[in-house]
Design a protein around this motif. Structure first.
Motif, PDB file in Angstrom:
ATOM      1  N   ASP A 117       0.836  -1.205   0.000  1.00 49.42           N
ATOM      2  CA  ASP A 117       0.000   0.000   0.000  1.00 49.42           C
ATOM      3  C   ASP A 117       0.861   1.241   0.000  1.00 49.42           C
ATOM      4  OD1 ASP A 117       0.747  -0.417   2.804  1.00 49.42           O
ATOM      5  OD2 ASP A 117      -0.720   1.152   3.265  1.00 49.42           O
ATOM      6  N   HIS A 118       0.268   2.350  -0.427  1.00 45.48           N
ATOM      7  CA  HIS A 118       0.978   3.615  -0.568  1.00 45.48           C
ATOM      8  C   HIS A 118       0.005   4.751  -0.260  1.00 45.48           C
ATOM      9  CE1 HIS A 118       3.924   1.245  -2.957  1.00 45.48           C
ATOM     10  NE2 HIS A 118       2.827   0.654  -3.384  1.00 45.48           N
ATOM     11  N   TRP A 119       0.497   5.774   0.431  1.00 48.49           N
ATOM     12  CA  TRP A 119      -0.258   7.013   0.581  1.00 48.49           C
ATOM     13  C   TRP A 119       0.259   7.973  -0.482  1.00 48.49           C
ATOM     14  CZ3 TRP A 119      -4.431   7.959   3.553  1.00 48.49           C
ATOM     15  CH2 TRP A 119      -4.725   7.020   4.569  1.00 48.49           C
ATOM     16  N   ILE A 120      -0.637   8.423  -1.356  1.00 45.97           N
ATOM     17  CA  ILE A 120      -0.268   9.294  -2.464  1.00 45.97           C
ATOM     18  C   ILE A 120      -1.158  10.522  -2.425  1.00 45.97           C
ATOM     19  CG2 ILE A 120      -0.048   9.492  -4.961  1.00 45.97           C
ATOM     20  CD1 ILE A 120       0.209   6.437  -5.072  1.00 45.97           C
ATOM     21  N   GLY A 121      -0.559  11.679  -2.239  1.00 48.38           N
ATOM     22  CA  GLY A 121      -1.335  12.909  -2.208  1.00 48.38           C
ATOM     23  C   GLY A 121      -2.400  12.927  -1.140  1.00 48.38           C
ATOM     24  N   GLY A 122      -2.169  12.193  -0.035  1.00 49.39           N
ATOM     25  CA  GLY A 122      -3.130  12.151   1.049  1.00 49.39           C
ATOM     26  C   GLY A 122      -4.219  11.110   0.884  1.00 49.39           C
ATOM     27  N   TYR A 123      -4.146  10.299  -0.165  1.00 50.39           N
ATOM     28  CA  TYR A 123      -5.126   9.246  -0.407  1.00 50.39           C
ATOM     29  C   TYR A 123      -4.458   7.885  -0.338  1.00 50.39           C
ATOM     30  CZ  TYR A 123      -8.387  12.872  -1.864  1.00 50.39           C
ATOM     31  OH  TYR A 123      -9.197  13.977  -1.883  1.00 50.39           O
ATOM     32  N   HIS A 124      -5.222   6.894   0.094  1.00 50.71           N
ATOM     33  CA  HIS A 124      -4.690   5.552   0.308  1.00 50.71           C
ATOM     34  C   HIS A 124      -4.904   4.696  -0.935  1.00 50.71           C
ATOM     35  CE1 HIS A 124      -3.924   2.529   3.835  1.00 50.71           C
ATOM     36  NE2 HIS A 124      -2.969   2.517   2.935  1.00 50.71           N
ATOM     37  N   PHE A 125      -3.808   4.113  -1.437  1.00 50.85           N
ATOM     38  CA  PHE A 125      -3.823   3.209  -2.576  1.00 50.85           C
ATOM     39  C   PHE A 125      -3.340   1.848  -2.093  1.00 50.85           C
ATOM     40  CE2 PHE A 125      -3.907   7.333  -4.411  1.00 50.85           C
ATOM     41  CZ  PHE A 125      -4.420   7.223  -5.700  1.00 50.85           C
ATOM     42  N   ILE A 126      -4.169   0.820  -2.292  1.00 48.92           N
ATOM     43  CA  ILE A 126      -3.898  -0.510  -1.752  1.00 48.92           C
ATOM     44  C   ILE A 126      -3.932  -1.527  -2.887  1.00 48.92           C
ATOM     45  CG2 ILE A 126      -4.626  -2.257  -0.088  1.00 48.92           C
ATOM     46  CD1 ILE A 126      -6.054  -0.024   1.467  1.00 48.92           C
ATOM     47  N   PHE A 127      -2.908  -2.387  -2.932  1.00 46.79           N
ATOM     48  CA  PHE A 127      -2.759  -3.371  -4.000  1.00 46.79           C
ATOM     49  C   PHE A 127      -2.764  -4.768  -3.398  1.00 46.79           C
ATOM     50  CE2 PHE A 127      -1.038   0.597  -5.324  1.00 46.79           C
ATOM     51  CZ  PHE A 127      -1.224   0.683  -6.703  1.00 46.79           C
ATOM     52  N   LEU A 128      -3.675  -5.605  -3.869  1.00 49.89           N
ATOM     53  CA  LEU A 128      -3.772  -6.991  -3.422  1.00 49.89           C
ATOM     54  C   LEU A 128      -3.195  -7.920  -4.487  1.00 49.89           C
ATOM     55  CD1 LEU A 128      -7.431  -7.021  -2.021  1.00 49.89           C
ATOM     56  CD2 LEU A 128      -5.304  -6.412  -0.828  1.00 49.89           C
ATOM     57  N   GLY A 129      -2.869  -9.155  -4.085  1.00 52.48           N
ATOM     58  CA  GLY A 129      -2.348 -10.095  -5.061  1.00 52.48           C
ATOM     59  C   GLY A 129      -2.337 -11.514  -4.547  1.00 52.48           C
ATOM     60  N   THR A 130      -2.372 -12.445  -5.468  1.00 49.76           N
ATOM     61  CA  THR A 130      -2.405 -13.851  -5.125  1.00 49.76           C
ATOM     62  C   THR A 130      -1.162 -14.276  -4.362  1.00 49.76           C
ATOM     63  OG1 THR A 130      -2.747 -16.078  -5.995  1.00 49.76           O
ATOM     64  CG2 THR A 130      -1.329 -14.624  -7.283  1.00 49.76           C
ATOM     65  N   GLU A 131      -1.333 -15.251  -3.469  1.00 48.49           N
ATOM     66  CA  GLU A 131      -0.198 -15.826  -2.746  1.00 48.49           C
ATOM     67  C   GLU A 131      -0.009 -17.299  -3.089  1.00 48.49           C
ATOM     68  OE1 GLU A 131       0.268 -14.088   1.439  1.00 48.49           O
ATOM     69  OE2 GLU A 131      -1.798 -13.551   0.892  1.00 48.49           O
ATOM     70  N   GLU A 132      -0.655 -17.717  -4.182  1.00 45.20           N
ATOM     71  CA  GLU A 132      -0.419 -19.033  -4.757  1.00 45.20           C
ATOM     72  C   GLU A 132      -0.379 -18.884  -6.276  1.00 45.20           C
ATOM     73  OE1 GLU A 132      -3.273 -21.924  -3.525  1.00 45.20           O
ATOM     74  OE2 GLU A 132      -2.777 -21.755  -1.384  1.00 45.20           O
ATOM     75  N   GLY A 133       0.394 -19.738  -6.915  1.00 46.83           N
ATOM     76  CA  GLY A 133       0.537 -19.657  -8.362  1.00 46.83           C
ATOM     77  C   GLY A 133      -0.576 -20.367  -9.102  1.00 46.83           C
TER      78      GLY A 133
END
Length: 299
Positions: A117-133
């Motif tokens: 996750d990242h705070w950009i310009g005061g807004y929260h950006f969250i990235f999810l992703g698989t933990e199995e192939g």
């Protein structure tokens, strides 16, 4: 609701969304050329942007040569582009040995792991992703889901009080390659392009955080269809299918040449999500959306 109007306001933040670039090892491949074309459009029209969010399937197979080609294309426009944040897709990590494909993704794209996750310009950006192939689906661990629940709860309220009784909730921007079943375009059960193993668990979390805007890829469905946006109606996240840069898919279940994505403008009281055709360099009039800021009782 669809809109082309911003009421003369200046956005507080702008960013862009691309997905499913499927870059191959062949510089002359249609997918690679479409990626170049999309980046050119962004370089010209995204001045002042706070970032580009890529929702996965960066490469077509997760090969080292494909990542090298990704970076060759990125270097063409690096000076004109904002920072790009990446999500992993099933084509990046689901077609070979899981650990080695994940390491290739993290080392090649500079991402810390499957989720971040990242705070950009005061807004929260969250990235999810698989933990199995997995070949097509994504698997979200209990740890990742718990992490997400906590992250979505960070600094939920912002904005000016309204009549001393209510506050606007600040939107949170969430990115995941695969959509939830029976939500956005291409995710209907009959279409077989949904793909979250923990579908119900993720829905439960999103129901607690309806200020979230969830953007997904994977289906390649063109933005012109009528269910590009799945409205949250204050009960869950508002969801968007972000089409694809490499090629498109239609409601007739057919491949279609094309390349699309989103330009996003954030205002105090709304978010505008604007569909863009990278092939023609034009806005997609039927894919211009406004999401009003949620308002909740104060205290």
């Amino acid at each position: 609701m669809s809109t082309n109007e911003s009421g003369g306001q200046q956005p507080l933040l702008t960013f862009q969304i691309i997905t499913d670039t499927h870059v191959t090892a062949d510089p002359a491949h249609e997918y690679n050329l479409n990626f170049e074309r999309a980046l050119h459009d962004l370089a010209v029209h995204a001045q002042g942007s706070s970032g580009i969010m890529h929702i996965g399937d960066i490469t077509d197979h997760g090969f080292r040569e494909e990542y090298e080609e990704v970076h060759r294309i990125l270097r063409l426009y690096q000076a004109e582009l904002p920072e790009i944040h990446f999500t992993l897709g099933n084509h990046d990590v689901g077609l070979g040995h899981w650990e080695s494909r994940l390491e290739m993704y993290t080392s090649s794209m500079g991402m810390p792991g499957p989720y971040h996750d990242h705070w950009i310009g005061g807004y929260h950006f969250i990235f999810l992703g698989t933990e199995e192939g997995l070949p097509t689906f994504c698997h979200l661990s209990d740890e990742q889901l718990h992490w997400l629940d906590g992250k979505l709860g960070e600094r939920q309220e912002s904005g000016q009080s309204m009549d001393g009784q209510a506050m606007r909730e600040q939107p949170v921007f969430l990115f995941l390659h695969q959509p939830l079943k029976d939500t956005v375009a291409g995710s209907l059960e009959s279409q077989e392009w949904y793909g979250v193993t923990q579908d119900q668990d993720l829905r439960s979390i999103l129901s607690k955080h309806p200020q979230t805007l969830l953007f997904t890829g994977h289906t390649h469905w063109e933005l012109e269809v009528d269910n590009t946006m799945y409205p949250g109606n204050g009960e869950t996240a508002t969801m968007f299918n972000a089409a694809s840069v490499a090629y498109l898919w239609t409601n007739a279940d057919e491949h279609k040449s094309g390349s699309q994505g989103f330009y996003v403008e954030v205002y105090r009281d709304k978010v505008l999500v604007k569909g863009r055709d990278f092939t023609t360099g034009s806005w997609i009039e039927s894919a211009q959306y406004e999401v009003a800021a949620l308002v909740k009782a104060h205290g």
